[in-house]
Design an enzyme around this catalytic site. Structure first.
Site: not given
Length: 232
Positions: A101-103, A105
Site C-alpha cells: 500500500l502507498d505510504k 494509503t
C-alpha cells in the site's frame, strides 16, 4: 521441530538466546516448564516463552490496519515500515508484506513468511480481488465507471477489468485484481479525478477487522487464510 529453533524463529532471537531462555525455566510446553532445548514440539502443542504465547504453525499470517505515514517494506533507514510497528511478540524472522500500500494509503496489509501463499494472492492470473474505499475530489461519471469495468488502457498497459461503485457523493468502492504502481490513483487521474484518501478494506473474501484501530494487527484464523484464496 526442536524447541530452541522454534523459539529462535518465532521470537526473532538467536539460537543461543533461545537456549538461554529455555534453560532459565521461562519456556512452558502444555503448561509445564521445559529445560530441554532439543525437545520436539508440533502444531498441537501450546507453548509460552517469557510469558508470550508462541505460534507453532509452520507459517505466520497477520492482518494489519496500516496507518498513514508507514511504508510496506521490510526495512528502511529513512521511513517507518509495517514491520517497525508490529508488536514485539509478533515480529518473527522472515515476515514481509504480501503486496504494498502507498505510504498515504491505509487499511488491510497482510504480513506473512509464506512466500508461496503470497505469490498466490498477488498473481493477477489468480484474480484475488482487493477492495478499496476511495474519497475523490469530484464525482464519478458513467464514462469513468465504464472505463474501469472495460479494462482501461493506462499508459501502454491494458489493465484487467475493475469494478467501480459509487457509495455516496464522492466516496466510491473499487475492486481490482492486480496491483501495479499507484494503480487506483492513476486510473482516476486519467479522468482528471484526484484521490484524496484511499483505504483497503478487503483481500479476497476477508474483510478488514473493524475492531482493529490504525496500527493494530492480529493473526488471521485458519478459515480466513482459506477464504483469501477462495474464488469469489
Amino acid at each position: 521441530m526442536r524447541l530452541d529453533k522454534l523459539i529462535s524463529d518465532k521470537m526473532n532471537i538467536t539460537r543461543s538466546q533461545a537456549k538461554a531462555l529455555i534453560k532459565s525455566g521461562s519456556v512452558y510446553v502444555n503448561g509445564a516448564a521445559v529445560l530441554l532445548c532439543d525437545k520436539k514440539v508440533g502444531e498441537t502443542d501450546s507453548i509460552t516463552a517469557d510469558g508470550r504465547q508462541i505460534s507453532t504453525s509452520r507459517f505466520v499470517y497477520i492482518m494489519m490496519n496500516k496507518p498513514e505515514g508507514v511504508i510496506c517494506a521490510t526495512g528502511s533507514e529513512e521511513e517507518k515500515t509495517v514491520l517497525d510497528i508490529l508488536p514485539e511478540d509478533m515480529a518473527v524472522r522472515g515476515l514481509f508484506p504480501a503486496g504494498r500500500l502507498d505510504k498515504d494509503t491505509t487499511g488491510f496489509v497482510l504480513l506473512t513468511d509464506d512466500g508461496e501463499f503470497a505469490h498466490r494472492i498477488l498473481s493477477p492470473k489468480n484474480h484475488i480481488v482487493k477492495t478499496y474505499i476511495a474519497t475523490l475530489d469530484k464525482p464519478c461519471t458513467d464514462e469513468v465507471i465504464s472505463d474501469f469495468e472495460g479494462g482501461m488502457l493506462l499508459g501502454d498497459e491494458k489493465l484487467l477489468p475493475a469494478k467501480l461503485k459509487i457509495l455516496s457523493g464522492n466516496t466510491v468502492q473499487v475492486e481490482i485484481s492486480q496491483g501495479i504502481y499507484h494503480q487506483i490513483k492513476r486510473m482516476f487521474k486519467k479522468h482528471g479525478i484526484t484521490v484524496l484518501a484511499l483505504k483497503r478494506t478487503a483481500m479476497g473474501n476477508v474483510l478488514l477487522d473493524e475492531k482493529l484501530a490504525l496500527g493494530e494487527c492480529r493473526y488471521l484464523t485458519d478459515e480466513e487464510i482459506a477464504q483469501i484464496c477462495k474464488k469469489q
